[in-house]
Scaffold this motif. Structure first.
Motif, PDB file in Angstrom:
ATOM      1  N   GLU A  82       5.908 -65.449  17.073  1.00  0.00           N
ATOM      2  CA  GLU A  82       6.537 -66.766  17.090  1.00  0.00           C
ATOM      3  C   GLU A  82       5.950 -67.658  15.993  1.00  0.00           C
ATOM      4  O   GLU A  82       4.836 -67.450  15.515  1.00  0.00           O
ATOM      5  CB  GLU A  82       6.358 -67.435  18.449  1.00  0.00           C
ATOM      6  N   GLN A  83       6.710 -68.676  15.634  1.00  0.00           N
ATOM      7  CA  GLN A  83       6.278 -69.608  14.609  1.00  0.00           C
ATOM      8  C   GLN A  83       5.127 -70.468  15.136  1.00  0.00           C
ATOM      9  O   GLN A  83       5.100 -70.861  16.301  1.00  0.00           O
ATOM     10  CB  GLN A  83       7.448 -70.511  14.202  1.00  0.00           C
ATOM     11  N   LYS A  85       2.980 -73.515  16.079  1.00  0.00           N
ATOM     12  CA  LYS A  85       3.301 -74.895  16.439  1.00  0.00           C
ATOM     13  C   LYS A  85       2.333 -75.857  15.751  1.00  0.00           C
ATOM     14  O   LYS A  85       1.128 -75.564  15.637  1.00  0.00           O
ATOM     15  CB  LYS A  85       3.212 -75.111  17.955  1.00  0.00           C
ATOM     16  N   SER A 220       9.976 -73.880  20.320  1.00  0.00           N
ATOM     17  CA  SER A 220      10.970 -72.852  20.014  1.00  0.00           C
ATOM     18  C   SER A 220      12.151 -72.899  20.971  1.00  0.00           C
ATOM     19  O   SER A 220      13.238 -72.416  20.652  1.00  0.00           O
ATOM     20  CB  SER A 220      10.316 -71.462  20.052  1.00  0.00           C
TER      21      SER A 220
END
Length: 307
Positions: A82-83, A85, A220
Motif C-alpha cells: 500500500e501507499q 500515508k 486508501s
C-alpha cells in the motif's frame, strides 16, 4: 523480520518503512524514523525521550498505545504494497480514535455505550426510538482470504426484523475496507428501499471515525468513505454509530454465513432459523414457521429469497 528473512519468507531483514535498520516489533512501532515522526507530534514526546515513564498519566499511556498500534498497522500496510500515508494523516487517525475511546469511556459509567444495552458484562442490541428503524452492518473475511461476506440487518423499535441482506464479494480486502464496503452496500440497499432517518451501527470503530470525520478522507479507503457520506446525506442520516460486536451479532451472523456461500441473499420480515435465533436473543421478533416442502421460512409479514 530477521527471522522471516532467515526462513526465506522475505528477501531482506530491513525495516519496510525506513530501510535503514533491521526490523523488530520495537523498531517498527517506536524506533523507526517514520514512527518517531508520528510520536513527535504528541505533547508528551519529551517524556519518551527521557524514559520518564513514571510521570505518564493514564490518558497519555492510552494515546501512546493507539499511536504505537497505528505505526504497526502502517508497517503492515506498506509491507503489503500500500501507499505510504503522510505522518499527519496517521497522527490525526490516532487522535480521532482516542477521542472516540474517551467518548465511550465517558458513557460507560451510565451503563450505556452509544446505542447498545449493557447489563453487567452482558451486552445486547438496543432498539431505536419508537417509530424508527435501525440498520446494523458487518463484514467477515472467509478463511481462505479470497472473499468477503457483508451483512445488513434492519430492525424496528420492537426488535422485529424488517429486512436483512447478505452478499459475498470476491477479492482480498483489508478488514477496515471490508467493514466500510459493508456499510456502503448497506446504505445503498437502504436507499433502494426508500428508508430515511435511520440509526446506523457497525462494530468497526475505525470505520465510524472515517465516515463521521468532517475532512476529506485521505486514506486508501477514501473513495468508499466519500460514497458513504454522499448516501448518508441523501438519507438524512447525520452519522453512524459504533457498538461492540456483542450488540451487532445479527449482522455478524449474516456476514459470516454469506462469506462461505455464493451470490446475494435477502429476507423480508423473517429470515432463516439461524438468523432468527440470533435476533430472538435480543428481543421480540415476528412469529415464523418452516414450510418443509419448499424450504422457505414464512411469516405473515415477509418472505425469504436467495438470488
Amino acid at each position: 523480520m530477521s527471522a522471516l528473512c532467515t526462513r526465506r519468507i522475505v528477501n531482506t531483514p530491513l525495516c519496510t518503512r525506513c530501510q535503514q535498520a533491521n526490523e523488530t516489533p520495537l523498531h517498527a512501532t517506536y524506533w523507526c524514523p517514520s514512527s518517531v515522526a508520528v510520536l513527535e507530534k504528541v505533547s508528551f514526546f519529551s517524556k519518551l525521550g527521557h524514559g520518564a515513564w513514571g510521570s505518564f498519566v493514564d490518558d497519555e499511556v492510552c494515546f501512546l498505545i493507539v499511536l504505537l498500534w497505528l505505526n504497526w498497522k502502517e508497517r503492515n500496510a506498506v509491507q503489503h504494497g500500500e501507499q505510504v500515508k503522510p505522518t499527519m494523516v496517521i497522527y490525526e487517525m490516532g487522535l480521532s480514535i482516542w477521542e472516540s475511546i474517551k467518548h465511550a469511556r465517558g458513557r460507560n459509567h451510565e451503563g450505556q455505550v452509544d446505542d447498545c444495552i449493557i447489563a453487567g458484562n452482558d451486552v445486547h442490541w438496543a432498539p431505536p426510538p419508537g417509530g424508527s428503524l435501525k440498520l446494523n452492518y458487518d463484514a467477515s473475511v472467509a478463511a481462505n482470504g479470497e472473499q468477503v461476506g457483508i451483512g445488513s440487518v434492519c430492525r424496528d423499535s420492537d426488535g422485529n426484523m424488517v429486512a436483512a441482506m447478505g452478499e459475498r464479494v470476491a477479492g482480498r480486502l483489508k478488514p477496515c475496507a471490508a467493514e466500510l464496503f459493508s456499510v456502503m452496500r448497506g446504505v445503498e440497499w437502504a436507499m433502494e428501499r426508500g428508508w430515511t432517518g435511520l440509526v446506523v451501527e457497525t462494530d468497526c470503530l475505525e470505520a465510524v471515525r472515517m465516515v463521521n470525520g468532517s475532512d476529506e478522507c485521505l486514506a486508501s479507503e477514501g473513495t468508499i468513505v466519500e460514497r458513504i457520506r454522499e448516501i448518508l446525506g441523501a438519507l438524512d442520516i447525520h452519522n453512524i454509530q459504533y457498538v461492540p460486536r456483542e450488540a451487532n451479532m445479527a449482522a455478524h451472523a449474516v456476514a459470516g454465513v454469506v462469506a462461505r456461500g455464493n451470490g446475494r441473499s435477502s429476507w423480508l420480515g423473517v429470515g432463516p432459523s439461524w438468523l432468527m435465533d440470533v435476533i430472538g436473543n435480543d428481543g421480540p421478533v415476528t412469529g415464523y414457521f418452516y414450510r418443509e416442502e419448499s424450504g422457505e421460512f414464512l411469516s405473515t409479514t415477509g418472505h425469504s429469497h436467495v438470488l
